[in-house]
Design a protein around this motif. Structure first.
Motif, PDB file in Angstrom:
ATOM      1  N   THR A 233     -24.012 -10.183   3.255  1.00 47.85           N
ATOM      2  CA  THR A 233     -24.736 -10.536   1.608  1.00 47.85           C
ATOM      3  C   THR A 233     -25.917 -11.008   1.569  1.00 47.85           C
ATOM      4  O   THR A 233     -26.231 -10.164   0.519  1.00 47.85           O
ATOM      5  CB  THR A 233     -23.447 -11.616   0.807  1.00 47.85           C
ATOM      6  N   GLN A 297     -22.989   1.200  -7.094  1.00 47.29           N
ATOM      7  CA  GLN A 297     -24.549   0.767  -7.111  1.00 47.29           C
ATOM      8  C   GLN A 297     -24.970   1.070  -7.678  1.00 47.29           C
ATOM      9  O   GLN A 297     -24.903   2.952  -8.150  1.00 47.29           O
ATOM     10  CB  GLN A 297     -25.215   0.295  -5.969  1.00 47.29           C
ATOM     11  N   GLN A 555     -29.193  -5.555 -16.599  1.00 50.09           N
ATOM     12  CA  GLN A 555     -28.375  -3.983 -15.985  1.00 50.09           C
ATOM     13  C   GLN A 555     -28.199  -2.888 -17.015  1.00 50.09           C
ATOM     14  O   GLN A 555     -28.216  -3.699 -18.339  1.00 50.09           O
ATOM     15  CB  GLN A 555     -26.997  -4.641 -15.465  1.00 50.09           C
ATOM     16  N   ASP A 577     -19.920  -5.863  -6.810  1.00 48.46           N
ATOM     17  CA  ASP A 577     -19.575  -6.492  -7.269  1.00 48.46           C
ATOM     18  C   ASP A 577     -19.554  -7.397  -5.714  1.00 48.46           C
ATOM     19  O   ASP A 577     -20.066  -8.150  -5.484  1.00 48.46           O
ATOM     20  CB  ASP A 577     -19.239  -7.690  -7.746  1.00 48.46           C
ATOM     21  N   HIS A 580     -17.346  -9.391  -4.851  1.00 48.12           N
ATOM     22  CA  HIS A 580     -16.743 -11.200  -5.335  1.00 48.12           C
ATOM     23  C   HIS A 580     -17.403 -12.009  -4.249  1.00 48.12           C
ATOM     24  O   HIS A 580     -17.052 -12.702  -4.368  1.00 48.12           O
ATOM     25  CB  HIS A 580     -15.774 -11.346  -6.082  1.00 48.12           C
ATOM     26  N   ASP A 582     -19.912 -13.546  -2.764  1.00 50.05           N
ATOM     27  CA  ASP A 582     -20.160 -13.537  -3.260  1.00 50.05           C
ATOM     28  C   ASP A 582     -20.013 -15.282  -4.109  1.00 50.05           C
ATOM     29  O   ASP A 582     -20.254 -16.977  -3.361  1.00 50.05           O
ATOM     30  CB  ASP A 582     -21.857 -13.748  -3.630  1.00 50.05           C
TER      31      ASP A 582
END
Length: 661
Positions: A233, A297, A555, A577, A580, A582
């Motif tokens: 990450t 992304q 963003q 993301d 998730h 993180d």
């Protein structure tokens, strides 16, 4: 000059350049750029000379004892086989390209001297890892790279994103380095030496008593350094650093170190079927998960970051099926086209001079504006998508062929299940890789966002480097038939089955992505009427400032013409993301640590400090009582003495009577 002397100079020259750059950066700024480029260039030339003398033959092995330890000795040792010789050339060439490119990219950056010195130190540390024949000396280079990444990722420390990214990169890699260090000590305890030759000799003679434990501990460090699941990450967030740093980290240092270390000590890992299976599963999850994330992304550098994670997954997969030749071959190939991708992306950002052009949804009109980046990035993306005859096709095929041999039982270094895991994941990732590579190309060079101002032609130092890196991105794979001696003598040529499957899936992924993009573009009105993105006023604005400001922008809104959103469907949100992960880490680790810290702070303030304050108050009260008794009146003292004597006499008589009774 002997080969050993040349090899010693390879990591030493960038180190001396870094020291000189730091010392002269303020007093003699005119020497900064020569000190940044020339030592690294000289190291690259010497690495080529060492590789030519080594020639893929017998390894160069030399050592001298560093210091008596009383137990397991630590040596200043060189061990240069074909792998080490080629990887050192790779590090030197890419580092030279990055330093030359940076002279134009960061020409207005006031912190360029320290930046250039840290890049040289980073390069020296990686070369030390590559050439070292002793695991403790290798660990020194391993840890120096960690601290260099902290400073370079946080180069724009004015922004909270850069500070957070540098800290995250340091801490996540340290999370893997702790078990890695324990694993090195356990390995040395079993083998009786830190020398790599001694360790490999102990493995060959069955001298390892705890191979599975050692291999799993070492894999933790490899996962951290080489950004493998679940310690990957930090790498997407590391895009907060300057783009040339990203190219260096992703292509030639840091992330390459873990793969190279595993390749160097592959017999240790192969002693444990459990460790090879864990490595295969880790590689498979890394490959597929990062490819899905890349497809979601919007930031061009984050796409490339997740792409790096996926390609590292291929390398780890090759190691998991026991073929270090395929792993290092893909490491070399990937270094060329990934360095080119990042530096071309930096050229795009630099050309626009806009603080929002890291987002592909805001890009427009760039194919004609930056033709050098356009053509070279096209070459690099074709190599990334493994389209023949580009370099990525041959190296990725080598990985798939190795997985196929293991899956079918032709190679027994690893379990057949590991082979099937890597093979299936590799083929699925080939499909996804071509999809996100074409999506990046379409949205970057055929996008319909707000066109940024034209800030003129790019510096020659930047565009020249792009074309230099385009050569191996296009032609390195064609050398595959000449590299067998450098890679344990194993053939790396593609086979018909995996070539047809891999290329067919890559073409299918690109075709579907293009069809979806055309359909969405036809339904979506052009964005030409959008207001131009905010940009830096100075026509030669420093690209570093551009990137630093881009980090603070909100963003962009959802792009209805984004094929990634249509292809992923409900997976788009989680993939964007990073699934998730993180958030999972925050819940599982960060919040408990913060809660424990809050508890410790409460106990310190309310319990420990209470006792400390009470002790001080008690002493103060006792002193007050004693002070009150000191009146200076002699009559009072005599009266107190007499009263005390009477009390003592009465107590003594009472005790005597009690004893007599």
């Amino acid at each position: 000059m002997t080969t050993t002397t040349l090899a010693v100079l390879v990591p030493l020259l960038p180190f001396l350049g870094a020291v000189a750059g730091l010392l002269l950066g303020r007093t003699a700024p005119g020497f900064v750029r020569p000190l940044a480029v020339l030592p690294v260039l000289a190291a690259a030339a010497l690495a080529v000379a060492v590789a030519a003398r080594q020639g893929g033959g017998k390894a160069i092995d030399a050592a001298t004892q560093l210091t008596p330890t009383g137990s397991v000795p630590i040596d200043l040792a060189l061990y240069i086989d074909g792998f080490a010789a080629l990887v050192a050339v790779l590090v030197g060439v890419v580092a030279t390209c990055v330093q030359v490119y940076s002279t134009g990219y960061l020409r207005e950056d006031p912190r360029y001297p320290s930046y250039a010195a840290l890049v040289s130190l980073f390069t020296s540390a990686m070369l030390l890892v590559v050439y070292s024949g002793d695991l403790m000396v290798l660990l020194v280079g391993w840890e120096i790279m960690g601290i260099c990444s902290y400073f370079l990722v946080g180069h724009y420390w004015e922004t909270p994103e850069a500070r957070a990214a540098s800290l995250k990169a340091f801490l996540v890699t340290k999370l893997g380095d702790v078990p890695f260090l324990i694993g090195l000590f356990a390995l040395a305890a079993d083998a009786g030496t830190f020398r790599i030759t001694g360790v490999l000799g102990a493995v060959a003679s069955g001298g390892l008593d705890h191979p599975t434990l050692i291999a799993l501990l070492l894999l933790a460090g490899v996962a951290g350094k080489s950004a493998q699941f679940p310690l990957h990450t930090w790498l997407p967030d590391a895009m907060a650093g300057p783009t040339p740093v990203s190219a260096l980290i992703h292509a030639a240092t840091m992330v390459a170190a873990g793969i190279y270390f595993t390749a160097r000590l592959l017999p240790v890992f192969a002693e444990s079927a459990a460790a090879m299976t864990v490595l295969a599963v880790m590689a498979a999850i890394t490959m597929v998960g990062s490819a899905l994330a890349a497809l979601a992304q919007d930031d061009i550098k984050r796409v490339l970051a997740y792409s790096t994670i996926g390609q590292l997954g291929y390398m780890a997969g090759a190691l998991a099926v026991g073929d270090r030749g395929a792993a290092v071959f893909h490491l070399l190939s990937h270094a060329a086209f990934k360095a080119l991708l990042f530096l071309a992306a930096g050229t795009v950002i630099h050309a626009a001079g806009t603080n929002s052009l890291t987002a592909m949804s805001r890009m427009s009109g760039l194919a004609k504006r930056v033709p050098d980046a356009y053509w070279t990035m096209t070459v690099a993306l074709l190599a990334l998508a493994a389209i023949p005859p580009f370099a990525g096709f041959f190296s990725k095929e080598a990985v798939l062929v190795a997985a196929e041999h293991t899956a079918l039982g032709d190679r027994t270094v690893a379990p057949a299940g590991a082979g099937w895991t890597v093979l299936v994941a590799g083929l699925l990732t080939a499909l996804l890789t071509s999809a996100y590579a074409l999506r990046l190309w379409l949205r970057t060079f055929r996008g319909r966002g707000a066109e940024a101002p034209n800030h003129g032609r790019q510096p020659l130092a930047m565009t020249t480097v792009l074309w230099v890196l385009a050569i191996p991105s296009l032609g390195f794979g064609l050398t595959v038939t000449y590299l067998d001696d450098w890679f344990d003598g194993n053939t790396l040529t593609p086979t018909l089955t995996t070539a047809v499957l891999g290329t067919g899936l890559a073409v299918a992924g690109a075709a579907v992505t293009y069809a979806v993009w055309r359909t969405l573009a036809a339904r979506t009105p052009a964005a030409a009427a959008q207001a131009p993105a905010p940009h830096v006023a100075h026509p030669d604005a420093d690209a570093g400032l551009v990137e630093a400001e881009a980090l603070t922008l909100p963003q962009p809104a959802e792009d209805p013409a984004d094929p990634g959103r249509a292809l992923l469907g409900p997976l788009h949100g989680p993939a964007a993301d990073g699934f998730h992960l993180d958030a999972v880490y925050r819940t599982a680790f960060v919040r408990p640590v913060l809660a424990a810290a809050s508890l410790v702070r409460f106990l310190d303030r309310e319990v420990v400090d209470t006792y400390v304050r009470a002790a001080g108050t008690s002493a103060k009260g006792l002193g007050w009582l004693v002070r009150r008794a000191q009146t200076g009146n002699v009559q009072t003292y005599l009266s107190a003495l007499l009263a005390g004597s009477v009390v003592l006499a009465i107590v003594a008589v009472a005790l005597a009577n009690a004893a007599g009774a």
